[in-house]
Design a protein around this motif. Structure first.
Motif, PDB file in Angstrom:
ATOM      1  N   LYS A  51       0.815  -1.216   0.000  1.00 48.26           N
ATOM      2  CA  LYS A  51       0.000   0.000   0.000  1.00 48.26           C
ATOM      3  C   LYS A  51       0.847   1.264   0.000  1.00 48.26           C
ATOM      4  O   LYS A  51       0.360   2.342  -0.374  1.00 48.26           O
ATOM      5  N   ASP A  52       2.105   1.152   0.416  1.00 49.52           N
ATOM      6  CA  ASP A  52       2.960   2.346   0.410  1.00 49.52           C
ATOM      7  C   ASP A  52       3.387   2.740  -1.001  1.00 49.52           C
ATOM      8  O   ASP A  52       3.982   3.793  -1.212  1.00 49.52           O
ATOM      9  N   GLY A  53       3.109   1.886  -1.986  1.00 57.73           N
ATOM     10  CA  GLY A  53       3.434   2.199  -3.367  1.00 57.73           C
ATOM     11  C   GLY A  53       4.890   2.029  -3.730  1.00 57.73           C
ATOM     12  O   GLY A  53       5.297   2.376  -4.848  1.00 57.73           O
ATOM     13  N   VAL A  54       5.679   1.458  -2.826  1.00 58.74           N
ATOM     14  CA  VAL A  54       7.127   1.368  -3.038  1.00 58.74           C
ATOM     15  C   VAL A  54       7.647  -0.063  -2.900  1.00 58.74           C
ATOM     16  O   VAL A  54       8.338  -0.571  -3.788  1.00 58.74           O
ATOM     17  N   HIS A  55       7.331  -0.720  -1.790  1.00 61.73           N
ATOM     18  CA  HIS A  55       7.930  -2.019  -1.487  1.00 61.73           C
ATOM     19  C   HIS A  55       7.152  -3.159  -2.142  1.00 61.73           C
ATOM     20  O   HIS A  55       5.927  -3.112  -2.254  1.00 61.73           O
ATOM     21  N   PHE A  56       7.897  -4.176  -2.553  1.00 61.93           N
ATOM     22  CA  PHE A  56       7.281  -5.309  -3.233  1.00 61.93           C
ATOM     23  C   PHE A  56       6.445  -6.156  -2.273  1.00 61.93           C
ATOM     24  O   PHE A  56       6.837  -6.400  -1.128  1.00 61.93           O
ATOM     25  N   THR A  57       5.309  -6.620  -2.759  1.00 61.14           N
ATOM     26  CA  THR A  57       4.526  -7.631  -2.052  1.00 61.14           C
ATOM     27  C   THR A  57       5.236  -8.977  -2.181  1.00 61.14           C
ATOM     28  O   THR A  57       6.257  -9.105  -2.880  1.00 61.14           O
ATOM     29  N   ASN A  58       4.686  -9.991  -1.536  1.00 61.74           N
ATOM     30  CA  ASN A  58       5.244 -11.326  -1.686  1.00 61.74           C
ATOM     31  C   ASN A  58       5.248 -11.750  -3.161  1.00 61.74           C
ATOM     32  O   ASN A  58       6.228 -12.288  -3.670  1.00 61.74           O
ATOM     33  N   ARG A  59       4.134 -11.485  -3.844  1.00 55.56           N
ATOM     34  CA  ARG A  59       4.082 -11.802  -5.276  1.00 55.56           C
ATOM     35  C   ARG A  59       5.131 -11.002  -6.043  1.00 55.56           C
ATOM     36  O   ARG A  59       5.771 -11.523  -6.961  1.00 55.56           O
ATOM     37  N   GLY A  60       5.298  -9.748  -5.665  1.00 52.99           N
ATOM     38  CA  GLY A  60       6.321  -8.931  -6.315  1.00 52.99           C
ATOM     39  C   GLY A  60       7.712  -9.500  -6.113  1.00 52.99           C
ATOM     40  O   GLY A  60       8.520  -9.545  -7.049  1.00 52.99           O
ATOM     41  N   ARG A  61       8.009  -9.953  -4.893  1.00 56.82           N
ATOM     42  CA  ARG A  61       9.332 -10.523  -4.621  1.00 56.82           C
ATOM     43  C   ARG A  61       9.545 -11.814  -5.417  1.00 56.82           C
ATOM     44  O   ARG A  61      10.648 -12.075  -5.929  1.00 56.82           O
ATOM     45  N   ILE A  62       8.500 -12.624  -5.534  1.00 59.39           N
ATOM     46  CA  ILE A  62       8.601 -13.847  -6.327  1.00 59.39           C
ATOM     47  C   ILE A  62       8.887 -13.501  -7.791  1.00 59.39           C
ATOM     48  O   ILE A  62       9.755 -14.105  -8.439  1.00 59.39           O
ATOM     49  N   THR A  63       8.174 -12.511  -8.304  1.00 59.74           N
ATOM     50  CA  THR A  63       8.342 -12.120  -9.703  1.00 59.74           C
ATOM     51  C   THR A  63       9.742 -11.583  -9.967  1.00 59.74           C
ATOM     52  O   THR A  63      10.391 -11.955 -10.956  1.00 59.74           O
ATOM     53  N   VAL A  64      10.218 -10.712  -9.084  1.00 61.82           N
ATOM     54  CA  VAL A  64      11.571 -10.171  -9.234  1.00 61.82           C
ATOM     55  C   VAL A  64      12.603 -11.297  -9.155  1.00 61.82           C
ATOM     56  O   VAL A  64      13.564 -11.338  -9.927  1.00 61.82           O
ATOM     57  N   SER A  65      12.402 -12.229  -8.244  1.00 56.80           N
ATOM     58  CA  SER A  65      13.344 -13.339  -8.077  1.00 56.80           C
ATOM     59  C   SER A  65      13.430 -14.185  -9.332  1.00 56.80           C
ATOM     60  O   SER A  65      14.522 -14.607  -9.742  1.00 56.80           O
ATOM     61  N   HIS A  66      12.290 -14.455  -9.960  1.00 62.30           N
ATOM     62  CA  HIS A  66      12.311 -15.222 -11.202  1.00 62.30           C
ATOM     63  C   HIS A  66      13.031 -14.465 -12.312  1.00 62.30           C
ATOM     64  O   HIS A  66      13.812 -15.062 -13.075  1.00 62.30           O
ATOM     65  N   ALA A  67      12.785 -13.168 -12.414  1.00 60.37           N
ATOM     66  CA  ALA A  67      13.462 -12.374 -13.429  1.00 60.37           C
ATOM     67  C   ALA A  67      14.965 -12.352 -13.183  1.00 60.37           C
ATOM     68  O   ALA A  67      15.775 -12.470 -14.127  1.00 60.37           O
ATOM     69  N   LEU A  68      15.358 -12.226 -11.936  1.00 56.97           N
ATOM     70  CA  LEU A  68      16.771 -12.199 -11.575  1.00 56.97           C
ATOM     71  C   LEU A  68      17.426 -13.549 -11.859  1.00 56.97           C
ATOM     72  O   LEU A  68      18.538 -13.615 -12.413  1.00 56.97           O
ATOM     73  N   ALA A  69      16.750 -14.630 -11.499  1.00 57.96           N
ATOM     74  CA  ALA A  69      17.299 -15.966 -11.753  1.00 57.96           C
ATOM     75  C   ALA A  69      17.443 -16.223 -13.250  1.00 57.96           C
ATOM     76  O   ALA A  69      18.446 -16.812 -13.696  1.00 57.96           O
ATOM     77  N   ARG A  70      16.471 -15.787 -14.034  1.00 52.90           N
ATOM     78  CA  ARG A  70      16.572 -15.959 -15.495  1.00 52.90           C
ATOM     79  C   ARG A  70      17.774 -15.218 -16.041  1.00 52.90           C
ATOM     80  O   ARG A  70      18.506 -15.733 -16.904  1.00 52.90           O
ATOM     81  N   LEU A  71      17.983 -14.014 -15.564  1.00 52.10           N
ATOM     82  CA  LEU A  71      19.099 -13.198 -16.035  1.00 52.10           C
ATOM     83  C   LEU A  71      20.436 -13.864 -15.731  1.00 52.10           C
ATOM     84  O   LEU A  71      21.329 -13.939 -16.594  1.00 52.10           O
ATOM     85  N   ILE A  72      20.592 -14.368 -14.519  1.00 50.99           N
ATOM     86  CA  ILE A  72      21.852 -14.998 -14.123  1.00 50.99           C
ATOM     87  C   ILE A  72      22.029 -16.339 -14.828  1.00 50.99           C
ATOM     88  O   ILE A  72      23.135 -16.665 -15.288  1.00 50.99           O
ATOM     89  N   ASP A  73      20.972 -17.114 -14.928  1.00 51.52           N
ATOM     90  CA  ASP A  73      21.072 -18.396 -15.643  1.00 51.52           C
ATOM     91  C   ASP A  73      21.482 -18.186 -17.092  1.00 51.52           C
ATOM     92  O   ASP A  73      22.303 -18.936 -17.645  1.00 51.52           O
ATOM     93  N   LYS A  74      20.919 -17.172 -17.731  1.00 51.75           N
ATOM     94  CA  LYS A  74      21.296 -16.876 -19.118  1.00 51.75           C
ATOM     95  C   LYS A  74      22.768 -16.524 -19.214  1.00 51.75           C
ATOM     96  O   LYS A  74      23.492 -16.964 -20.126  1.00 51.75           O
ATOM     97  N   ASP A  75      23.247 -15.729 -18.258  1.00 53.38           N
ATOM     98  CA  ASP A  75      24.657 -15.352 -18.241  1.00 53.38           C
ATOM     99  C   ASP A  75      25.567 -16.554 -18.039  1.00 53.38           C
ATOM    100  O   ASP A  75      26.666 -16.635 -18.600  1.00 53.38           O
ATOM    101  N   ARG A  76      25.089 -17.525 -17.252  1.00 52.83           N
ATOM    102  CA  ARG A  76      25.871 -18.741 -16.976  1.00 52.83           C
ATOM    103  C   ARG A  76      25.754 -19.775 -18.095  1.00 52.83           C
ATOM    104  O   ARG A  76      26.448 -20.799 -18.063  1.00 52.83           O
ATOM    105  N   GLY A  77      24.865 -19.531 -19.023  1.00 56.45           N
ATOM    106  CA  GLY A  77      24.664 -20.504 -20.090  1.00 56.45           C
ATOM    107  C   GLY A  77      23.780 -21.658 -19.676  1.00 56.45           C
ATOM    108  O   GLY A  77      23.801 -22.734 -20.299  1.00 56.45           O
ATOM    109  N   VAL A  78      22.979 -21.453 -18.611  1.00 58.87           N
ATOM    110  CA  VAL A  78      22.077 -22.494 -18.120  1.00 58.87           C
ATOM    111  C   VAL A  78      20.722 -22.300 -18.785  1.00 58.87           C
ATOM    112  O   VAL A  78      20.172 -21.193 -18.789  1.00 58.87           O
ATOM    113  N   THR A  79      20.186 -23.351 -19.350  1.00 55.28           N
ATOM    114  CA  THR A  79      18.887 -23.248 -20.027  1.00 55.28           C
ATOM    115  C   THR A  79      17.817 -23.971 -19.238  1.00 55.28           C
ATOM    116  O   THR A  79      18.108 -24.810 -18.398  1.00 55.28           O
TER     117      THR A  79
END
Length: 298
Positions: free
Chosen positions: A270-298
């Protein structure tokens, strides 16, 4: 505690479509439980044996700290998704990347405030780990072994915006009192301490702003503290990542996930700034995809 960390990271990751690793999160959680060193003596001498583990260090503000207690933080979830052998969460609420304008020429040994520049110098053994005192991250600091770190994931920007810290300095590009200079100089310090490590810069997320009465006054594209809008800080984070040849995770402009004015109820508190639990899950997946791609992991 490590069993609950692993199951939480894995179950949260599975809830959004990808399975995390409970064993990796268990090892990661157990790796952040020892007492901190008093003066950043954990510089980590090189071992004659090859390093075969996958080790992550997260440095940032409350966006990384939130969810720490129930193991639903972005570091917990991302480490589970990546099957990391260990991770350390140095997320510290309310902290900026930048130093103060009057302390931008301090020697590392003189640093006392918690910001990205001082934490980077503490990891490198140049500043005291006391810069983290008063934060939960202090208890995890001694678990950082610079010679073993594979990726540093760095996330700052909102507090720099709130504090009105300058975006950049054309005459002194690595001025640590500026957002660009703090990110680039801090990464340079960590590169010296961890030559094999790679880096990910996470820009600040899209945000909404309200006045003291709770009335909406605008979003991060409009509202400024006098230096720049939050969107300009997000762009500056990308510029800093490019300057240091680091990976960049966009959390503002919708390139990685659909956070915008119409989806804030899903992703932000509600503060308009901090991620909800769903937001944290979504960011984590995006971050993991980015690092896996860099590592050559498919």
């Amino acid at each position: 505690s490590s069993a609950s960390a692993g199951s939480s990271a894995s179950s949260q990751a599975q809830a959004s479509g990808s399975a995390g690793s409970s064993s990796s999160a268990q090892g990661a959680q157990s790796n952040a439980s020892a007492s901190p060193s008093a003066n950043a003596e954990n510089t980590g001498s090189a071992s004659s044996e090859p390093d075969t583990t996958f080790d992550l260090v997260f440095i940032g503000d409350s966006q990384f700290n939130n969810g720490r207690d129930d193991h639903t933080s972005i570091p917990d979830l991302t480490s589970g998704l990546l099957n990391a052998d260990s991770f350390v969460n140095l997320g510290s609420p309310g902290t900026p990347a930048t130093t103060g304008r009057t302390s931008n020429r301090q020697l590392p040994s003189q640093m006392t405030n918690n910001n990205f520049v001082s934490v980077a110098n503490a990891i490198a053994g140049r500043a005291s780990s006391d810069v983290l005192k008063g934060y939960t991250a202090y208890d995890s600091f001694s678990q950082v072994v610079p010679s073993k770190v594979d990726y540093y994931i760095i996330e700052y920007g909102y507090n720099d915006y709130q504090l009105g810290r300058d975006l950049s300095d054309q005459k002194w590009t690595q001025n640590p009192a500026t957002y660009f200079g703090a990110l680039t100089s801090g990464i340079s310090t960590l590169k010296d301490a961890s030559p094999k490590a790679k880096f990910v810069v996470c820009g600040p997320g899209y945000a909404l702003f309200f006045n003291a009465k709770g009335a909406y006054i605008g979003d991060g594209n409009i509202v400024s503290k006098g230096v720049g809008t939050l969107s300009q800080y997000a762009q500056t984070a990308q510029n800093a990542a490019q300057d240091k040849n680091a990976l960049f995770l966009d959390c503002y402009f919708g390139h990685e996930f659909n956070l915008d004015h119409y989806t804030t109820d899903d992703y932000l508190l509600k503060d308009g700034v901090h991620f909800t639990n769903r937001g944290r899950i979504t960011v984590s997946h995006a971050l993991a995809r980015l690092i896996d791609k860099d590592r050559g992991v498919t």
